[in-house]
Design a protein around this motif. Structure first.
Motif, PDB file in Angstrom:
ATOM      1  N   ASP A 217      23.044  72.457  -8.447  1.00 22.50           N
ATOM      2  CA  ASP A 217      22.441  73.540  -7.570  1.00 22.50           C
ATOM      3  C   ASP A 217      22.762  74.872  -8.345  1.00 22.50           C
ATOM      4  N   GLY A 218      22.571  74.860  -9.681  1.00 18.87           N
ATOM      5  CA  GLY A 218      22.580  76.303 -10.348  1.00 18.87           C
ATOM      6  C   GLY A 218      21.370  77.086 -10.014  1.00 18.87           C
ATOM      7  N   SER A 219      21.181  78.311 -10.653  1.00 17.53           N
ATOM      8  CA  SER A 219      20.239  79.224 -10.302  1.00 17.53           C
ATOM      9  C   SER A 219      18.866  78.936 -10.796  1.00 17.53           C
ATOM     10  N   PRO A 220      18.039  78.657  -9.826  1.00 22.06           N
ATOM     11  CA  PRO A 220      16.408  78.113 -10.652  1.00 22.06           C
ATOM     12  C   PRO A 220      16.186  79.081 -11.701  1.00 22.06           C
ATOM     13  N   GLN A 221      16.528  80.169 -11.829  1.00 24.25           N
ATOM     14  CA  GLN A 221      15.976  81.168 -12.965  1.00 24.25           C
ATOM     15  C   GLN A 221      16.160  80.613 -14.147  1.00 24.25           C
ATOM     16  N   LEU A 222      17.432  80.070 -14.464  1.00 18.90           N
ATOM     17  CA  LEU A 222      18.094  79.406 -15.494  1.00 18.90           C
ATOM     18  C   LEU A 222      17.211  78.353 -15.956  1.00 18.90           C
ATOM     19  N   ALA A 223      16.426  77.504 -14.936  1.00 19.41           N
ATOM     20  CA  ALA A 223      15.594  76.369 -15.354  1.00 19.41           C
ATOM     21  C   ALA A 223      14.213  76.803 -15.791  1.00 19.41           C
ATOM     22  N   ILE A 224      13.708  78.116 -15.695  1.00 12.36           N
ATOM     23  CA  ILE A 224      12.328  78.280 -16.119  1.00 12.36           C
ATOM     24  C   ILE A 224      11.898  78.229 -17.280  1.00 12.36           C
ATOM     25  N   PRO A 225      12.701  78.186 -18.292  1.00 13.19           N
ATOM     26  CA  PRO A 225      12.608  78.088 -19.741  1.00 13.19           C
ATOM     27  C   PRO A 225      12.215  76.455 -20.191  1.00 13.19           C
ATOM     28  N   PHE A 226      13.078  75.654 -19.398  1.00  7.47           N
ATOM     29  CA  PHE A 226      12.982  74.544 -19.569  1.00  7.47           C
ATOM     30  C   PHE A 226      12.029  73.622 -18.875  1.00  7.47           C
ATOM     31  N   ILE A 227      11.524  74.334 -17.596  1.00  8.02           N
ATOM     32  CA  ILE A 227      10.460  73.523 -16.825  1.00  8.02           C
ATOM     33  C   ILE A 227       9.155  73.997 -17.801  1.00  8.02           C
ATOM     34  N   ARG A 228       9.040  75.084 -18.389  1.00  8.18           N
ATOM     35  CA  ARG A 228       7.785  75.502 -19.258  1.00  8.18           C
ATOM     36  C   ARG A 228       7.665  74.621 -20.327  1.00  8.18           C
ATOM     37  N   TRP A 229       8.907  74.150 -20.977  1.00 15.09           N
ATOM     38  CA  TRP A 229       8.921  73.421 -22.110  1.00 15.09           C
ATOM     39  C   TRP A 229       8.533  71.938 -21.564  1.00 15.09           C
ATOM     40  N   ILE A 230       9.107  71.256 -20.313  1.00 22.45           N
ATOM     41  CA  ILE A 230       8.468  70.109 -19.705  1.00 22.45           C
ATOM     42  C   ILE A 230       6.967  70.318 -19.600  1.00 22.45           C
ATOM     43  N   LEU A 231       6.569  71.406 -18.900  1.00 26.88           N
ATOM     44  CA  LEU A 231       5.043  71.313 -18.520  1.00 26.88           C
ATOM     45  C   LEU A 231       4.337  71.345 -19.731  1.00 26.88           C
ATOM     46  N   LYS A 232       4.514  72.332 -20.611  1.00 28.88           N
ATOM     47  CA  LYS A 232       3.834  72.189 -22.300  1.00 28.88           C
ATOM     48  C   LYS A 232       3.663  70.592 -22.580  1.00 28.88           C
ATOM     49  N   ARG A 233       4.701  69.887 -22.544  1.00 28.85           N
ATOM     50  CA  ARG A 233       4.765  68.718 -23.038  1.00 28.85           C
ATOM     51  C   ARG A 233       3.775  67.605 -22.270  1.00 28.85           C
ATOM     52  N   TYR A 234       3.993  67.967 -20.820  1.00 30.82           N
ATOM     53  CA  TYR A 234       3.054  67.053 -20.003  1.00 30.82           C
ATOM     54  C   TYR A 234       1.540  67.454 -20.177  1.00 30.82           C
ATOM     55  N   GLN A 235       1.225  68.758 -20.378  1.00 29.95           N
ATOM     56  CA  GLN A 235       0.032  68.975 -20.525  1.00 29.95           C
ATOM     57  C   GLN A 235      -0.647  68.603 -21.875  1.00 29.95           C
ATOM     58  N   GLU A 236       0.296  68.484 -22.767  1.00 31.42           N
ATOM     59  CA  GLU A 236      -0.444  67.897 -24.312  1.00 31.42           C
ATOM     60  C   GLU A 236      -0.507  66.471 -23.968  1.00 31.42           C
ATOM     61  N   ASP A 237       0.319  65.642 -23.369  1.00 31.23           N
ATOM     62  CA  ASP A 237       0.120  64.341 -23.120  1.00 31.23           C
ATOM     63  C   ASP A 237       0.853  63.818 -21.680  1.00 31.23           C
ATOM     64  N   GLU A 238      -0.142  63.270 -20.768  1.00 29.92           N
ATOM     65  CA  GLU A 238       0.347  63.245 -19.505  1.00 29.92           C
ATOM     66  C   GLU A 238       1.205  61.878 -19.324  1.00 29.92           C
ATOM     67  N   ASN A 239       1.026  60.920 -20.379  1.00 27.68           N
ATOM     68  CA  ASN A 239       1.712  59.741 -20.358  1.00 27.68           C
ATOM     69  C   ASN A 239       3.081  59.895 -21.197  1.00 27.68           C
ATOM     70  N   CYS A 240       3.464  61.111 -21.604  1.00 35.96           N
ATOM     71  CA  CYS A 240       4.581  61.208 -22.465  1.00 35.96           C
ATOM     72  C   CYS A 240       5.950  60.975 -21.975  1.00 35.96           C
ATOM     73  N   PHE A 241       6.106  61.085 -20.546  1.00 33.73           N
ATOM     74  CA  PHE A 241       7.526  60.889 -19.977  1.00 33.73           C
ATOM     75  C   PHE A 241       7.705  59.548 -19.566  1.00 33.73           C
ATOM     76  N   SER A 242       8.755  58.729 -19.585  1.00 35.04           N
ATOM     77  CA  SER A 242       8.843  57.473 -19.053  1.00 35.04           C
ATOM     78  C   SER A 242       9.185  57.618 -17.732  1.00 35.04           C
ATOM     79  N   SER A 243       8.910  56.503 -17.020  1.00 39.19           N
ATOM     80  CA  SER A 243       9.244  56.374 -15.531  1.00 39.19           C
ATOM     81  C   SER A 243      10.727  56.963 -15.050  1.00 39.19           C
ATOM     82  N   VAL A 244      11.588  56.557 -15.641  1.00 38.00           N
ATOM     83  CA  VAL A 244      12.852  57.087 -15.493  1.00 38.00           C
ATOM     84  C   VAL A 244      12.893  58.565 -15.385  1.00 38.00           C
TER      85      VAL A 244
END
Length: 938
Positions: free
Chosen positions: A763-790
């Protein structure tokens, strides 16, 4: 008159023989003491004619020399020769009477000249400066050589050899060629003439194989008459010139063994030295030579004889502890009389035979240091090699030797230079100046190095960690050129050196090494197999075909492997991911037998290898546990980290092991590398070991060294704190997040997902997560199936925290599509395992009159809730989580995943939540359940 002349000749002979003996003893000739002066004049006719009375008329009697009859010119020629007091007078006489001299006159001239040189240093110096002064005598010899008989020839050869050795000059090769040619025409030599001729040839460095073969046959046919002196000198001459005649050596060995009691000390030592030099093993003879009959004579041996004897036993690898002990006692008592070569050979023999002799080495140290400036390069290196081989500490000796060696390093031959460096490396004596100079010198003469010298030199630099890129580059070419001559040990050590020093070997070099190793792999012993496999693995050059060959050979010789070799072999196979389940099973059985002799590193590497290959071996892990717990206090940081990681990876829970390790980690925390620390924390979390003291202690280390963590280390560390639900202070959260942002592009998907999930759990500060969520979103937009079920499930919990728990709105982040996919994956196809405890609780609620639904999905969060409980005729519902043992750490603290679920159900879900830990639920649970549920309804 005739009898008086004979009497006079005998008196003169005795007098001259005494002079000869005095001269011989004065120069200290080590091997030969030959009486040759009158050998050409043994007949009464010769004596009366050559040493006759004062009349000067020539005798009419002729002397037969190989069928040639010549009248004697003058009866006082020999007297004149023997009366010459300088070499120059002999040479002048030869020049004046060149055409009148007979072969035995020439022989007498050489003999007299060699005796004069022995005690007239000024004559020796004159000849050293101008060997051409010998021209008259050489010319006279050349004119008479074809008429020489066996006696004159051997006497002449002996005189030439002695004179040249004493003057340190080389005789004219044409002269020796003529003598050798004449010797082949002489039908028979007496035993004394024979061994004197062979001695002269050997002493002068003349190979003369035809003559040596001829004399070998002569010696075998008449071995009974040659005597101890003849046998020893004949053996010595053949060994010195490397003229090996197996039949003759075998014949001589039998004669030596049968007549050993007749051999003098010098003769015995020479004979043994000769057999050893030619590597002609005669165990029966050496057994007899090591008996009490010989041992009791040891006090009579001179230093060189002691040295040669021990050297011979060691050279042939013939153990004789009693003889060695006797010699060592004698050496210690007479140490001051030993020359450096003699002493170095004795030390070498003890080291080669691994004959423990600390008293000798201690006594020898000051003696060697006092004479170290006078030691030759070979003597110096053999001495240091012996101390290193026996692991006998002598810092002062090595320091003195290093200073001397540096001054004359250019004089060292390749083998000597290699031995010097090997000795320093073996004793872990680091002398940067020596190794820097030696590197430059070695490069210049690298073409003279044989395979062993190349291998030992590279091994020395690698062992001491002394980088020398230019030397290793230059050696690469030489190794490739000579690689077919490398034996298994040299190949293994060379590869090990390149791998250990981290020198990038060329693909051509590695390919050539792979080819030769493949051809010779059956010759490799256990250590060589292990080191070779380790080297190829470390250098990233492991061809499947070679791995197959090595693994096959390892399997055949597994019972010969030491524990270190086993652990290194496993490490190599695990590192390259080479599947070999049969070998791992066999190794497991072998290690279980040897577990009590394994050291810390070997145990940790072995366990790490099995875990890395996911090869289950409960027998091995069970057998290792007691020793691991017992010795945990002696483990270093790497051993602790690897051991805990192995048990965690194999899901082998042993809280006794982790409880023993935790205080050691805290105590040695400053020595932990960042990867070791992150792996240790990960292991605790993986097996549910809370260890709050350890995690508290680790916080400051993580904050201070955050920049040294890799992306995996940062992710695993944060994940570990999240799993054990250990509170992370803001300074650590900020340090880890900041460093993660710096290394953002090095993260892989799993590391990034774990990092975000950890932020959600903690339960850290959500602001710390923003760069990482952007990283995740970019990979998802490049390939929607790039992440495993877990990963999608973890992301769902993360987004639930980011968007719902904190109602975070980031205009630039369009998370809707990705969030929907994560939610669907989170709720779809999840296997529901209903525990018996959950069923019992549901039954108890129903018995109290409540409506109960099991495994209901919460629409807002997507979580599956164990029970939904409501009153009859009442729409209000309470979510109930029945938390079994898997929801808690070993100290009863809820896991991070459990805490996250409960928190999100409370904050985002639509129902109140009742959490029922398994240990709080009694057998008679109805009253407790009613009390707890009603408190939430109210």
């Amino acid at each position: 008159m005739r009898s008086s002349r004979l009497s006079l000749s005998l008196q003169v002979a005795k007098k001259l023989n005494k002079q000869r003996l005095y001269a011989t003893r004065k120069i200290g000739t080590p091997f030969l003491d030959n009486c040759q002066i009158f050998r050409a004049y043994n007949s009464n006719n010769e004596q009366s004619g050559f040493l006759g009375g004062s009349h000067s008329r020539p005798l009419h009697r002729s002397i037969r020399q190989d069928g040639i009859h010549r009248p004697q010119k003058k009866q006082n020629v020999r007297d004149i020769i023997q009366s010459c007091e300088t070499v120059q007078r002999i040479l002048d006489f030869c020049q004046q009477h060149n055409h009148e001299m007979l072969p035995f006159h020439v022989a007498a001239c050489w003999e007299r000249a060699s005796h004069l040189i022995a005690y007239r240093k000024q004559d020796a110096l004159v000849l050293q400066e101008d060997p051409g002064r010998l021209a008259p005598l050489i010319q006279t010899t050349m004119t008479t050589v074809e008429k020489m008989n066996s006696s004159a020839l051997s006497m002449t050869a002996d005189g030439i050899a002695r004179l040249c050795v004493r003057c340190r000059i080389n005789a004219d090769s044409g002269l020796w060629d003529a003598l050798e040619k004449r010797a082949m025409y002489i039908e028979k030599f007496s035993f004394r003439e024979g061994h004197d001729l062979l001695w002269a040839l050997a002493k002068s460095g003349r190979k003369a194989p035809a003559i040596f073969d001829k004399m070998a046959v002569e010696a075998m046919n008449n071995v009974e008459t040659w005597g101890s002196k003849g046998v020893s000198l004949t053996l010595w001459a053949h060994a010195k010139t490397k003229n090996y005649s197996p039949d003759m050596f075998e014949s001589m060995s039998q004669a030596t063994k049968m007549n050993l009691h007749k051999f003098k000390e010098q003769e015995l030592s020479i004979a043994l030295w000769s057999f050893a030099t030619m590597k002609h093993a005669v165990p029966a003879l050496f057994d007899v030579a090591g008996t009490n009959e010989v041992i009791k004579k040891i006090p009579n041996f001179k230093p060189q004889e002691l040295s040669n004897t021990l050297w011979a036993f060691a050279k042939l690898g013939h153990a004789s502890p009693d003889l060695f002990d006797a010699v060592i006692r004698e050496v210690i008592g007479k140490l001051h009389s030993f020359r450096p070569q003699e002493l170095s050979n004795i030390l070498w023999a003890c080291a080669t035979m691994k004959h423990a002799s600390p008293d000798l080495f201690d006594a020898a140290k000051p003696h060697i240091i006092n004479k170290i400036n006078d030691m030759k390069c070979q003597e110096l290196t053999i001495t240091l090699w012996s101390f290193a081989k026996m692991d006998h500490e002598s810092t002062e000796l090595f320091e003195c030797a290093t200073r001397v060696a540096i001054k004359k390093l250019h004089e060292f031959k390749s083998q000597e230079l290699s031995n010097l460096l090997w000795s320093c490396a073996t004793m872990d004596y680091t002398y940067p100046e020596l190794f820097d100079i030696a590197s430059r010198d070695a490069i210049q003469k690298l073409h003279t190095f044989n395979s062993q010298a190349l291998s030992n030199t590279l091994w020395s630099y690698a062992t001491l960690g002394h980088a020398s890129p230019k030397l290793f580059d230059a050696a690469t070419y030489e190794v490739m050129k000579k690689i077919n001559t490398f034996n298994s040990q040299a190949l293994s050590n060379t590869l090990w050196s390149y791998a250990t020093i981290g020198h990038a070997a060329s693909p051509e070099f590695l390919d050539a090494a792979t080819r030769v190793v493949g051809h010779k792999v059956q010759q490799f012993n256990s250590q060589e197999l292990s080191n070779t496999l380790w080297s190829f693995t470390t250098m990233g050059h492991a061809s499947p075909e070679l791995m197959d060959d090595i693994v096959q050979e390892v399997s055949k010789k597994l019972h010969t492997f030491k524990t270190q070799e086993l652990s290194n072999t496993l490490w190599s196979l695990a590192t390259i991911g080479y599947p070999s389940p049969e070998l791992f099973c066999s190794v497991s059985e072998e290690i279980v037998k040897k577990i009590n002799v394994m050291n810390n590193q070997e145990m940790s590497i072995t366990l790490w290898s099995f875990a890395t290959m996911r090869h289950a071996s409960s027998e091995l892990f069970d057998a290792a546990l007691p020793k691991l717990i017992q010795k945990m206090g002696t483990f270093n940081s790497q051993n602790i980290s690897n051991t805990l990681w192995s048990y965690a990876t194999m899901d082998y829970a042993s809280f006794d092991l982790f409880r023993a390790a935790a205080p050691e980690v805290i105590r040695k925390l400053d020595s932990f590398k960042t990867q070791e620390l992150s792996n240790t924390l990960w292991s605790c979390a993986k097996l549910g070991h809370a260890s709050p003291e350890l995690f508290d202690a680790a916080i400051q280390n993580v904050v201070s060294n955050a920049s040294d963590f890799s992306s995996q280390g940062l992710s695993n560390t944060l994940w570990s704190f999240a799993v054990v639900n250990h509170q992370v202070p803001p300074e650590m959260m900020n340090a880890v997040s900041h460093e993660a942002v710096q290394q953002l592009e090095t993260f892989n998907k799993q590391e990034m997902v774990n990092t975000l999930w950890s932020l959600a759990v903690l339960d850290g500060s959500p602001q710390l997560a923003i760069p990482f969520i952007r990283w995740i979103l970019k990979r998802y937009q490049e390939d929607e199936n790039c992440f495993s079920s877990v990963e999608l499930k973890q992301l769902h919990q993360t987004l639930l925290w980011f968007t719902s728990e904190h109602a975070n709105s980031e205009d630039t982040l369009d998370l809707t599509k990705m969030a929907d996919k994560c939610y669907l994956d989170f709720t779809d196809g999840e296997e529901l395992n209903t525990s018996k405890l959950q069923t019992d609780v549901a039954t108890a609620f129903r018995s109290l009159g409540y409506n109960v639904q099991e495994e209901v999905v919460c629409d807002r969060t997507g979580y599956s809730i164990d029970l939904i409980v409501s009153r009859k005729n009442d729409e209000q519902e309470v979510a109930v989580e029945v938390d079994g043992p898997s929801h808690f750490l070993d100290d009863g603290t809820p896991t991070g995943a459990t805490t996250l679920k409960h928190r999100q159900l409370k904050k985002v879900g639509e129902r109140p939540l009742l959490s029922l830990p398994h240990w709080k639920i009694p057998k008679k649970k109805e009253k407790m359940l009613e009390r707890e549920i009603e408190s939430l309804f109210s």
